[in-house]
Design a protein around this motif. Structure first.
Motif, PDB file in Angstrom:
ATOM      1  N   LEU A 274       0.825  -1.212   0.000  1.00 49.57           N
ATOM      2  CA  LEU A 274       0.000   0.000   0.000  1.00 49.57           C
ATOM      3  C   LEU A 274       0.858   1.261   0.000  1.00 49.57           C
ATOM      4  CD1 LEU A 274      -3.063   0.417   0.069  1.00 49.57           C
ATOM      5  CD2 LEU A 274      -2.870   0.798   2.521  1.00 49.57           C
ATOM      6  N   LEU A 275       1.957   1.221   0.767  1.00 46.30           N
ATOM      7  CA  LEU A 275       2.819   2.403   0.876  1.00 46.30           C
ATOM      8  C   LEU A 275       3.887   2.443  -0.210  1.00 46.30           C
ATOM      9  CD1 LEU A 275       3.351   2.792   4.722  1.00 46.30           C
ATOM     10  CD2 LEU A 275       1.594   3.766   3.251  1.00 46.30           C
TER      11      LEU A 275
ATOM     12  N   GLN B 208       0.374  -9.683 -10.670  1.00 44.60           N
ATOM     13  CA  GLN B 208       0.665  -9.943 -12.079  1.00 44.60           C
ATOM     14  C   GLN B 208       0.784 -11.449 -12.335  1.00 44.60           C
ATOM     15  OE1 GLN B 208       4.277 -10.448 -13.415  1.00 44.60           O
ATOM     16  NE2 GLN B 208       3.556 -10.536 -15.521  1.00 44.60           N
TER      17      GLN B 208
ATOM     18  N   VAL C  50       3.386  -5.620 -15.031  1.00 51.74           N
ATOM     19  CA  VAL C  50       3.296  -5.377 -13.591  1.00 51.74           C
ATOM     20  C   VAL C  50       2.925  -3.912 -13.366  1.00 51.74           C
ATOM     21  CG1 VAL C  50       4.558  -5.406 -11.405  1.00 51.74           C
ATOM     22  CG2 VAL C  50       5.084  -7.095 -13.151  1.00 51.74           C
TER      23      VAL C  50
ATOM     24  N   THR D  82       3.813  -1.243 -11.840  1.00 52.50           N
ATOM     25  CA  THR D  82       4.852  -0.526 -11.097  1.00 52.50           C
ATOM     26  C   THR D  82       4.441   0.916 -10.823  1.00 52.50           C
ATOM     27  OG1 THR D  82       5.945   0.018 -13.176  1.00 52.50           O
ATOM     28  CG2 THR D  82       6.758  -1.921 -12.005  1.00 52.50           C
TER      29      THR D  82
ATOM     30  N   GLN E 151       3.175   1.394  -7.318  1.00 50.72           N
ATOM     31  CA  GLN E 151       4.232   1.434  -6.303  1.00 50.72           C
ATOM     32  C   GLN E 151       4.903   2.808  -6.283  1.00 50.72           C
ATOM     33  OE1 GLN E 151       7.938   0.742  -7.141  1.00 50.72           O
ATOM     34  NE2 GLN E 151       8.531   0.850  -4.992  1.00 50.72           N
TER      35      GLN E 151
ATOM     36  N   ALA F 167       2.403   5.404  -4.814  1.00 53.27           N
ATOM     37  CA  ALA F 167       2.165   5.160  -3.388  1.00 53.27           C
ATOM     38  C   ALA F 167       3.359   5.635  -2.564  1.00 53.27           C
ATOM     39  CB  ALA F 167       1.919   3.675  -3.143  1.00 53.27           C
ATOM     40  N   ASN F 168       4.532   5.304  -3.036  1.00 51.25           N
ATOM     41  CA  ASN F 168       5.760   5.676  -2.356  1.00 51.25           C
ATOM     42  C   ASN F 168       5.908   7.190  -2.262  1.00 51.25           C
ATOM     43  OD1 ASN F 168       8.249   5.148  -1.196  1.00 51.25           O
ATOM     44  ND2 ASN F 168       9.311   5.198  -3.149  1.00 51.25           N
TER      45      ASN F 168
ATOM     46  N   ALA G 115       3.328   8.741   0.112  1.00 53.02           N
ATOM     47  CA  ALA G 115       3.755   8.556   1.506  1.00 53.02           C
ATOM     48  C   ALA G 115       4.774   9.624   1.875  1.00 53.02           C
ATOM     49  CB  ALA G 115       4.341   7.158   1.698  1.00 53.02           C
TER      50      ALA G 115
ATOM     51  N   VAL H 133      -2.797   6.804   1.885  1.00 57.45           N
ATOM     52  CA  VAL H 133      -3.367   5.958   0.828  1.00 57.45           C
ATOM     53  C   VAL H 133      -3.927   4.700   1.489  1.00 57.45           C
ATOM     54  CG1 VAL H 133      -2.878   4.592  -1.223  1.00 57.45           C
ATOM     55  CG2 VAL H 133      -1.777   6.798  -0.917  1.00 57.45           C
ATOM     56  N   TYR H 134      -5.173   4.401   1.270  1.00 57.73           N
ATOM     57  CA  TYR H 134      -5.776   3.198   1.860  1.00 57.73           C
ATOM     58  C   TYR H 134      -6.109   2.120   0.826  1.00 57.73           C
ATOM     59  CZ  TYR H 134      -6.346   5.341   6.476  1.00 57.73           C
ATOM     60  OH  TYR H 134      -6.116   5.903   7.694  1.00 57.73           O
TER      61      TYR H 134
ATOM     62  N   SER I 137      17.059 -10.842  10.233  1.00 47.76           N
ATOM     63  CA  SER I 137      16.689 -11.135  11.617  1.00 47.76           C
ATOM     64  C   SER I 137      17.792 -10.682  12.575  1.00 47.76           C
ATOM     65  CB  SER I 137      16.390 -12.628  11.787  1.00 47.76           C
ATOM     66  OG  SER I 137      17.507 -13.384  11.417  1.00 47.76           O
TER      67      SER I 137
ATOM     68  N   TYR J  29      13.940  -3.950   5.475  1.00 52.24           N
ATOM     69  CA  TYR J  29      13.456  -4.657   4.304  1.00 52.24           C
ATOM     70  C   TYR J  29      14.584  -5.498   3.731  1.00 52.24           C
ATOM     71  CZ  TYR J  29      11.319  -5.679  -0.145  1.00 52.24           C
ATOM     72  OH  TYR J  29      10.820  -6.339  -1.223  1.00 52.24           O
TER      73      TYR J  29
END
Lengths: 414, 414
Positions: A13-14, A23, B18, B20, B23, B26-27, B30, B36-37, B189, B210
């Motif tokens: 979403l972000l 896709q 795709v 893109t 994305q 949205a980015n 932000a 954005v929901y 991790s 990430y």
């Protein structure tokens, strides 16, 4: 059956990650002949997730949800779905055992919260996860079906193919069979012009062109009772397209240029060596992508400096002085020198200006010379490429490999 | 202000490409501090497109639609929007002139149907397209805003930045400022464990980890009045994270490993040469990605065969006989031999089994030895990698470059 795809996850979403799952699933559903009218994305929020299920089931019979199956409190996809359908989740002991074994295998302690990944309603159809801890599930309620898949693409794809596809095919009376032809050295508009009437008039199979970086693909798709019938529909159209496009069609489906070329070299026992300046090793690196290549790839020289061009592949100093390192003459001597130094049948070379600096009016960024030596004969080719450093280097590699492929085919080496 | 993103196009719906664009938008939203929901995708179908507008405006104040601005009958995004808002489209002569000029520039005849790309309501705010023919527009109706952008990512991004961002910032009282730290040689991790309290407790800025192939990124995001204030919030947290992770942080934002390493080599005038077996040129190819590298990259040897290992980089035949080509001993001799043959300060080498064939019980697929020679000293390292041929080769390159970076830093070469 009408399906829709619902991705659950704040990271999509972000815009932190691209929704490649949608896709993949859309593409596969099309192949299975299942109609898709909507994709949507919603965050890890129980209220909006419930609304999303509600909306999706108003529009569609099958909802495929991805993501939100992890062990944390944020992961809600399953929980909200069970609540939506009024189903109670119970611990599946066998699934818990699988999860425990997974952690043992990777030699990590299992967190208490991973237990939640083994909770499912009694009547859910479980889809095992062979690549991670979170199983997926299928829930049937009246004539509505919900399939829940994990978010990581590797886990999602495997579960989709191994468990969901076998479940879905029983609803289908026809399937889509498709074949992709891969084309190099011809732009999309040129391809479209040559097969204009086919693109316009073909209904079953259909033909769709698509331009990728440096190549064009044509996807031929037939709707048929089964794969054999589908292939029978595709064959005559494929033959016609291949006739018209000729040598530009280098491969099909998932084949790559280096694989196609590698096979030709190996089957004909043609040994090869490279000398690279601007591509700096990417050409050899690409050729070596083909696993069988070791029997014919002799060696590669990354001769980025003038000295190494002279010393390793025998470029004459006067050639460099008179024509420069970026010249057809240097490319020719590099190709021949590489083949001879390595004792190979074929030598390939690259020299050019990849930028961003180093360009002049006479030799601008994107000017590249490539050389090809085959058994005593040497040829060169001038490329004028656009784009950034990375693109110029990649396009040089693709152009050079395709050039070699075409030269071999012209000489009846197949 | 709450926004949602609506992609229009059958090629996205069917998974041919795709999404893109979603994305990217949205980015950026932000970063601009706009919530954005929902994202959604709908095909080139007037009925479902109208329903999509309706749904979107029920949930959100701002809808950003992408795609469907082309010249053909299938391209409906604008037309359905104008109808939805009850606005009549009229020909904008100045836009038509732009389109005509665009075709003149690329030396192509303009089709009659391109005229449709100059049709907009009188009160629409036009967003010019400097990279294609289709202008975009903003329509304000009450407190609802619709922005329509073209589908091709290059055109979309430019228009978004040049026209839509300047329009949107006036609605904002704060912006998001972010910084990404790039980490190698430490799993997600482990990173999360070391900065667990920071991940848990930081509210402004927030920190999000990430995992990407072979590396981990940490994104620090602050909400602030302006960029200066945002950076002030980020600085102390960044310092703390860097203190804890130490040498594992190799770069920030868009920097790459080869760029970071390349700068160290160039600034310290350390010359380098490579000898590659399993990576087959990709290591040199990667190093040469850094445009400034030419002053220190001496040469590369792709010594895929045993003969070339002996001949080019002076590996002893008895080493190959006794320990095999895939061994720490061979890697050591390759690294030293490459440096000496090229007259370089540093030699890097790779030799391993990239698969899919060639593995044994003793030396399985994924076993790779890398060698490093620096001014008289030689070290080797064993890697045990998983994945396919391509991944094993790429991970070998990344690991080797990161190893050299760490060794240089340990020796206070910065």
């Amino acid at each position: 059956m009408r399906a829709e795809i619902l991705a659950v996850g704040t990271e999509i979403l972000l815009g932190n990650i691209v929704n490649t799952n949608a896709q993949y699933i859309a593409n596969r559903l099309a192949e299975l002949g299942i109609e898709v009218y909507h994709h949507s994305v919603v965050g890890d929020n129980p209220k909006r997730l419930k609304e999303a299920y509600d909306l999706a089931f108003k529009r569609s019979d099958l909802v495929i949800a991805t993501g939100g199956l992890g062990p944390t409190k944020d992961d809600l996809t399953k929980e909200v779905a069970f609540e939506y359908f009024g189903k109670e989740a119970v611990l599946h002991e066998n699934l818990l055992k699988n999860i425990e074994e997974f952690f043992k295998k990777i030699n990590m302690p299992m967190g208490e919260n991973n237990r939640k990944q083994a909770l499912f309603p009694k009547d859910a159809i479980i889809m095992p996860n062979n690549n991670g801890t979170a199983p997926g599930c299928i829930i049937e309620e009246g004539n509505k079906i919900l399939a829940v898949l994990p978010g990581p693409p590797r886990e999602m794809k495997a579960m989709f193919e191994e468990s969901l596809v076998p479940y879905l095919v029983k609803f289908q009376d026809s399937i889509l069979v498709s074949k992709t032809l891969r084309i190099m050295g011809m732009g999309e508009s040129k391809v479209a012009e040559i097969i204009d009437d086919i693109l316009e008039n073909s209904k079953n199979p259909t033909v769709a062109p698509y331009a990728k970086e440096g190549e064009v693909t044509l996807r031929i798709t037939a709707k048929a009772k089964d794969e054999v019938k589908g292939n029978e529909l595709i064959a005559p159209l494929e033959r016609e397209i291949r006739n018209r496009l000729g040598i530009a069609v280098y491969g099909e489906d998932d084949s790559t240029l280096e694989e196609v070329l590698g096979k030709i070299l190996v089957e004909n026992i043609l040994t090869i060596a490279t000398a690279e300046s601007c591509t700096g090793g990417l050409l050899a690196g690409s050729i070596i992508n083909y696993p069988g290549i070791s029997s014919v790839f002799k060696e590669g020289f990354v001769t980025y400096t003038n000295e190494s061009k002279v010393e390793r592949v025998n470029v004459r100093k006067e050639t460099l002085d008179r024509f420069g390192a970026v010249s057809s003459e240097t490319a020719a001597e590099m190709a021949e020198g590489a083949a001879k130094a390595a004792g190979a049948d074929i030598g390939l070379s690259t020299t050019g200006i990849a930028g961003p600096g180093g360009g002049t009016e006479e030799k601008p960024v994107g000017l590249v010379y490539v050389g090809l030596y085959i058994k005593g004969e040497v040829k060169t080719k001038e490329l004028n490429l656009i784009g950034n450093r990375q693109r110029i280097r990649n396009m040089t590699v693709m152009n050079t490999l395709d050039w070699l492929r075409r030269e071999l085919l012209k000489n009846n080496v197949k």
